[in-house]
Design a protein around this motif. Structure first.
Motif, PDB file in Angstrom:
ATOM      1  N   THR A 186     -14.306  -1.206   1.464  1.00 24.96           N
ATOM      2  CA  THR A 186     -13.050  -1.688   2.042  1.00 24.96           C
ATOM      3  C   THR A 186     -12.741  -3.099   1.568  1.00 24.96           C
ATOM      4  O   THR A 186     -11.610  -3.407   1.158  1.00 24.96           O
ATOM      5  CB  THR A 186     -13.122  -1.658   3.580  1.00 24.96           C
ATOM      6  OG1 THR A 186     -13.356  -0.315   4.022  1.00 24.96           O
ATOM      7  CG2 THR A 186     -11.831  -2.167   4.197  1.00 24.96           C
TER       8      THR A 186
ATOM      9  N   LYS B 110      -6.466  -5.459  -4.189  1.00 21.48           N
ATOM     10  CA  LYS B 110      -5.025  -5.457  -3.896  1.00 21.48           C
ATOM     11  C   LYS B 110      -4.487  -6.867  -3.716  1.00 21.48           C
ATOM     12  O   LYS B 110      -3.350  -7.166  -4.101  1.00 21.48           O
ATOM     13  CB  LYS B 110      -4.758  -4.633  -2.640  1.00 21.48           C
ATOM     14  CG  LYS B 110      -5.097  -3.163  -2.769  1.00 21.48           C
ATOM     15  CD  LYS B 110      -4.304  -2.495  -3.869  1.00 21.48           C
ATOM     16  CE  LYS B 110      -2.820  -2.451  -3.579  1.00 21.48           C
ATOM     17  NZ  LYS B 110      -2.064  -1.711  -4.610  1.00 21.48           N
TER      18      LYS B 110
ATOM     19  N   GLU C 265      -3.217   5.076  -0.821  1.00 18.23           N
ATOM     20  CA  GLU C 265      -4.082   3.918  -0.563  1.00 18.23           C
ATOM     21  C   GLU C 265      -4.344   3.754   0.932  1.00 18.23           C
ATOM     22  O   GLU C 265      -5.455   3.374   1.340  1.00 18.23           O
ATOM     23  CB  GLU C 265      -3.440   2.668  -1.152  1.00 18.23           C
ATOM     24  CG  GLU C 265      -3.453   2.662  -2.671  1.00 18.23           C
ATOM     25  CD  GLU C 265      -2.601   1.560  -3.260  1.00 18.23           C
ATOM     26  OE1 GLU C 265      -2.869   1.150  -4.408  1.00 18.23           O
ATOM     27  OE2 GLU C 265      -1.653   1.089  -2.584  1.00 18.23           O
TER      28      GLU C 265
ATOM     29  N   PHE D  24     -11.763  -3.035  -2.077  1.00 20.62           N
ATOM     30  CA  PHE D  24     -10.408  -2.511  -2.252  1.00 20.62           C
ATOM     31  C   PHE D  24      -9.364  -3.558  -1.883  1.00 20.62           C
ATOM     32  O   PHE D  24      -8.371  -3.760  -2.602  1.00 20.62           O
ATOM     33  CB  PHE D  24     -10.238  -1.259  -1.387  1.00 20.62           C
ATOM     34  CG  PHE D  24      -8.875  -0.637  -1.465  1.00 20.62           C
ATOM     35  CD1 PHE D  24      -8.576   0.284  -2.450  1.00 20.62           C
ATOM     36  CD2 PHE D  24      -7.893  -0.975  -0.549  1.00 20.62           C
ATOM     37  CE1 PHE D  24      -7.319   0.860  -2.524  1.00 20.62           C
ATOM     38  CE2 PHE D  24      -6.633  -0.407  -0.615  1.00 20.62           C
ATOM     39  CZ  PHE D  24      -6.347   0.518  -1.604  1.00 20.62           C
TER      40      PHE D  24
ATOM     41  N   LEU E 275       0.842  -1.190   0.000  1.00 24.67           N
ATOM     42  CA  LEU E 275       0.000   0.000   0.000  1.00 24.67           C
ATOM     43  C   LEU E 275       0.876   1.238   0.000  1.00 24.67           C
ATOM     44  O   LEU E 275       1.844   1.322   0.769  1.00 24.67           O
ATOM     45  CB  LEU E 275      -0.906   0.028   1.248  1.00 24.67           C
ATOM     46  CG  LEU E 275      -1.923  -1.110   1.421  1.00 24.67           C
ATOM     47  CD1 LEU E 275      -2.560  -1.025   2.798  1.00 24.67           C
ATOM     48  CD2 LEU E 275      -2.994  -1.032   0.348  1.00 24.67           C
ATOM     49  N   ASP E 276       0.543   2.207  -0.856  1.00 22.07           N
ATOM     50  CA  ASP E 276       1.229   3.486  -0.793  1.00 22.07           C
ATOM     51  C   ASP E 276       0.448   4.422   0.123  1.00 22.07           C
ATOM     52  O   ASP E 276      -0.587   4.058   0.685  1.00 22.07           O
ATOM     53  CB  ASP E 276       1.401   4.093  -2.190  1.00 22.07           C
ATOM     54  CG  ASP E 276       0.082   4.274  -2.929  1.00 22.07           C
ATOM     55  OD1 ASP E 276      -0.954   4.469  -2.255  1.00 22.07           O
ATOM     56  OD2 ASP E 276       0.066   4.201  -4.173  1.00 22.07           O
TER      57      ASP E 276
ATOM     58  N   THR F 284      -6.934   6.244   1.724  1.00 20.89           N
ATOM     59  CA  THR F 284      -8.233   5.793   1.215  1.00 20.89           C
ATOM     60  C   THR F 284      -8.874   4.797   2.176  1.00 20.89           C
ATOM     61  O   THR F 284     -10.064   4.905   2.504  1.00 20.89           O
ATOM     62  CB  THR F 284      -8.072   5.146  -0.169  1.00 20.89           C
ATOM     63  OG1 THR F 284      -7.516   6.096  -1.078  1.00 20.89           O
ATOM     64  CG2 THR F 284      -9.418   4.675  -0.702  1.00 20.89           C
ATOM     65  N   LEU F 285      -8.093   3.826   2.637  1.00 18.66           N
ATOM     66  CA  LEU F 285      -8.621   2.849   3.594  1.00 18.66           C
ATOM     67  C   LEU F 285      -9.038   3.517   4.895  1.00 18.66           C
ATOM     68  O   LEU F 285     -10.069   3.166   5.482  1.00 18.66           O
ATOM     69  CB  LEU F 285      -7.565   1.774   3.874  1.00 18.66           C
ATOM     70  CG  LEU F 285      -7.445   0.641   2.857  1.00 18.66           C
ATOM     71  CD1 LEU F 285      -6.338  -0.319   3.265  1.00 18.66           C
ATOM     72  CD2 LEU F 285      -8.760  -0.111   2.721  1.00 18.66           C
TER      73      LEU F 285
END
Length: 338
Positions: free
Chosen positions: A128, A135, A47, A131, A43-44, A50-51
């Motif tokens: 969530t 990933k 991201e 997403f 995850l960057d 966003t979460l």
């Protein structure tokens, strides 16, 4: 009017420090949970943000009712400790009148909590999961250049080079009882559209071989869709349809009752606010916070232990029991003195 403004200003002074403190602590807990996902997926910063934005409704829902209830009790207890409630009472405002002042804002808070819990939280939980599935699919599809034995679903895959999501000189092979399939492609691109994984092959040939025929297909582009895993999330249309389907399937009913009953907690506990907030500082100690914390724990234990068993019936049974009990406590204590 001035008295209302004064009471609301005192409530705001108490509420915001408590709410922001609980919000910060709860946010740290959720951030630790999100950060633990980095051991499984990459995850960057964007991201991660966003979460975190997806869990903000949950953080608000879990902290707001407790913060508001404690703030109401502490506000009245502080006014009582400074003899201001005695002065207010001498002007003809008994505890019920004070209750009527705080009732509208408490009802407004309850409505907001219902929108957050019943409306927003199911949607953000779905986003969530969607997403994370996206990933995880990308993490599963971790094809390395010049290595044999790698798979994309049922296909064996070999690539010569890789640049981000672009693959060069791709070869795919699959065999079953009916035939063998072999595909070569100059380039390929991995596409992940909201969790739906696809592999786009460009400028290549496909060979289908069985015991009788040998077929060749030249193509400009070819898609291999979602070969790793099919999504089990389903779709989320709107909140009404979500809860309607869950009630039909008798699924997650305990969550619905918990959301509704927790949203109503501040409004249902108004009699406790004046019961714990009113005291005579000359003869009694200020135990408002202690009593309030016990009440919070008792209410949550009640809605979890009973609500999980009687489900939707808890929506009307627990409020009746709670209001009756708190009014009885008020009538046996504060009502006799004020």
């Amino acid at each position: 009017m001035k008295l209302k403004q004064y009471l609301f200003s005192q409530l705001a002074i108490t509420f915001f420090p408590i709410f922001l403190g609980l919000f910060f602590i709860t946010s740290v807990v959720f951030l630790v949970k999100i950060a633990s996902l980095t051991s499984v997926i990459t995850l960057d910063f964007l991201e991660l943000f966003t979460l975190f934005s997806y869990v903000i409704p949950q953080i608000v829902f879990y902290t707001m009712p407790i913060s508001f209830f404690l703030s109401l009790v502490i506000t009245l207890a502080k006014l009582a400790g400074e003899y201001e409630l005695t002065v207010i009472t001498s002007f003809g405002l008994n505890p019920i009148n004070i209750l009527k002042i705080f009732a509208p804002i408490t009802l407004l808070l309850t409505a907001m909590l219902l929108v957050i819990s019943v409306g927003l939280i199911p949607k953000t939980k779905f986003l969530t999961k969607q997403f994370l599935e996206k990933k995880k699919k990308e993490a599963n599809f971790n094809i390395k250049a010049s290595e044999f034995g790698q798979k994309f679903g049922d296909w064996l895959i070999y690539i010569n080079a890789k640049d981000e999501k672009v693959y060069d000189d791709v070869k795919l092979f699959k065999t079953d009882k009916k035939n063998d399939q072999f595909i070569i492609s100059q380039t390929a691109v991995l596409d992940n559209d909201k969790g739906s994984l696809s592999f786009k092959l460009n400028d290549g040939k496909a060979f289908i071989i069985d015991s009788k025929e040998f077929n060749q297909i030249d193509f400009k582009s070819m898609y291999i869709n979602d070969s790793i895993a099919d999504s089990k999330l389903g779709i989320f249309t709107d909140t009404y349809s979500y809860w309607k389907d869950n009630i039909k399937r008798n699924d997650n009913i305990d969550d619905l009752t918990f959301f509704i009953l927790t949203s109503f907690f501040p409004f249902l506990s108004l009699f406790l606010v004046i019961t714990f907030g009113y005291f005579n500082p000359r003869y009694e100690k200020n135990r408002a916070v202690f009593y309030s914390l016990i009440s919070v724990v008792l209410y949550y234990v009640l809605i979890k232990s009973i609500g999980d068993k009687i489900l939707l019936h808890a929506i009307y049974i627990i409020p009746v029991v709670w209001i009756s009990g708190t009014y009885l406590l008020y009538s046996q204590t504060i009502k006799k003195e004020y």
